[in-house]
Design a protein around this motif. Structure first.
Motif, short mmCIF file in Angstrom:
data_model
loop_
_atom_site.label_atom_id
_atom_site.label_comp_id
_atom_site.label_asym_id
_atom_site.label_seq_id
_atom_site.Cartn_x
_atom_site.Cartn_y
_atom_site.Cartn_z
N ARG A 77 0.84 -1.19 0.00
CA ARG A 77 0.00 0.00 0.00
C ARG A 77 0.88 1.24 0.00
O ARG A 77 1.90 1.30 0.69
N MET A 78 0.46 2.26 -0.72
CA MET A 78 1.24 3.48 -0.84
C MET A 78 1.59 4.07 0.53
O MET A 78 2.75 4.41 0.79
N SER A 126 4.33 9.53 -3.98
CA SER A 126 3.40 9.57 -5.09
C SER A 126 4.10 10.06 -6.36
O SER A 126 3.97 9.46 -7.44
N ILE A 182 6.60 7.28 -7.50
CA ILE A 182 5.95 6.13 -8.14
C ILE A 182 5.47 6.52 -9.54
O ILE A 182 5.56 5.72 -10.48
N GLU A 230 6.66 4.49 -12.67
CA GLU A 230 5.62 3.90 -13.50
C GLU A 230 5.88 4.21 -14.98
O GLU A 230 5.76 3.34 -15.85
N ARG A 232 3.82 -0.49 -11.16
CA ARG A 232 2.50 -0.05 -11.61
C ARG A 232 1.59 0.08 -10.39
O ARG A 232 1.88 -0.47 -9.33
N ARG A 233 0.50 0.79 -10.57
CA ARG A 233 -0.44 1.01 -9.46
C ARG A 233 -1.66 0.13 -9.63
O ARG A 233 -2.14 -0.06 -10.75
N GLU A 234 -2.16 -0.37 -8.51
CA GLU A 234 -3.42 -1.11 -8.52
C GLU A 234 -4.31 -0.59 -7.40
O GLU A 234 -3.82 -0.30 -6.32
N ARG A 235 -5.60 -0.51 -7.67
CA ARG A 235 -6.55 -0.18 -6.62
C ARG A 235 -6.48 -1.22 -5.52
O ARG A 235 -6.36 -2.42 -5.80
N TYR A 261 -4.21 2.75 -2.92
CA TYR A 261 -3.52 2.15 -4.05
C TYR A 261 -2.43 1.22 -3.56
O TYR A 261 -1.83 1.44 -2.51
N ALA A 320 1.28 -0.14 -4.69
CA ALA A 320 2.40 -0.02 -5.61
C ALA A 320 2.91 -1.43 -5.87
O ALA A 320 3.22 -2.16 -4.93
#
Lengths: 153, 153
Positions: A59-60, A75, A78, A82, A88-91, A99, A101
């Motif tokens: 988690r971020m 942020s 990343i 990216e 890459r970011r994922e919910r 998010y 990472a």
DNA sequence: GCAGGATGCTTGAAGTGTCAAGCACCCTGA
DNA sequence: TCAGGGTGCTTGACACTTCAAGCATCCTGC
């Protein structure tokens, strides 16, 4: 206003040296990583942390805390990583605001490729200069100082 | 390519703590000086050095070396301090290429006014956490590392 | 079930650092 | 004396950090 507690001579000397090290060491590491891997020290540090976790994902906010950086700093970082295809970011599933990472395979390869040179630099700049006992002393000194620097705990 | 000399467990632990301190301590000092004096740590450090010299004046290159900053960094900083009226530049007598950075009276007052709060912060973040013996150990550790960080000597 | 506030993260602007290029002056040798 | 190269410092462009503001989602009490 209480009387100022000025530094003693011994403290002053230690402080000058310590301050010099905290200015020069980061600069040296920065320089090595920039030269050899086109990477920031903070960028490497974050990717290295990601590479060591289960699923290579965090988690971020947790990553920000672990890496001692602000959320904003992380942020921006990343976002740059990216663009280069290393993260890459994922919910987050549990919390739609959050998010994750995630380190990509290319990002993992980059860490693996960069680590040896960086570790060698740390060895030669820091640990080659210290005895085993001094490593322990340094550890204890940092452990004593650290709690005063983290407002949270 | 020689085999990588990875960090031992003890080294790894010390390194993580030490790296954390070198990230958080500068940030904390920066934050205190920004809040209380609208000053960078580097800016304060440079003015403090100037305030301690004979005539409150040093050659730019010498000041850069003393303060562990690049010439470019110092040049930009002095430009900013000059705008605020705390420093001015003078041509060096002996060498027409060189400049002297001179601390103005206003600059000296600024240092005098800022020092107590900053010293108190250093005391509470660093030295209050350490025994007298640890201060000595820290000094020796930094003295051992320092030569490896300064390419010149 | 929904208003109001808290939380997680992002965004844009302003400040500071680095790098490479540039300017002015100094020094050496012929 | 003057050409060529070295030195001291500055400058401008770009990269990164911070700060404050903003957006989306979550939670609480009614």
């Amino acid at each position: 206003m209480a009387k100022t507690r000025w530094l003693s001579d011994a403290q002053q000397q230690a402080w000058r040296r310590f301050a010099a090290v905290s200015m020069l060491l980061p600069a040296a590491l920065e320089s090595q990583l920039q030269r050899d891997a086109d990477l920031t020290h903070f960028g490497y540090w974050v990717m290295a942390m990601l590479s060591e976790t289960q699923d290579r994902a965090i988690r971020m906010s947790e990553l920000a805390a672990l890496s001692n950086g602000s959320q904003s700093r992380l942020s921006h970082l990343i976002a740059r990583l990216e663009e280069r295809g290393w993260v890459r970011r994922e919910r987050a599933d549990e919390d739609g605001r959050g998010y994750l990472a995630v380190l990509t395979d290319a990002g993992y390869d980059k860490v693996v490729e960069t680590a040896p040179g960086h570790v060698e630099e740390v060895q030669s700049l820091v640990f080659d200069a210290l005895t085993v006992q001094q490593v322990g002393e340094l550890d204890e000194i940092c452990a004593a100082i650290l709690p005063r620097l983290t407002p949270g705990c």
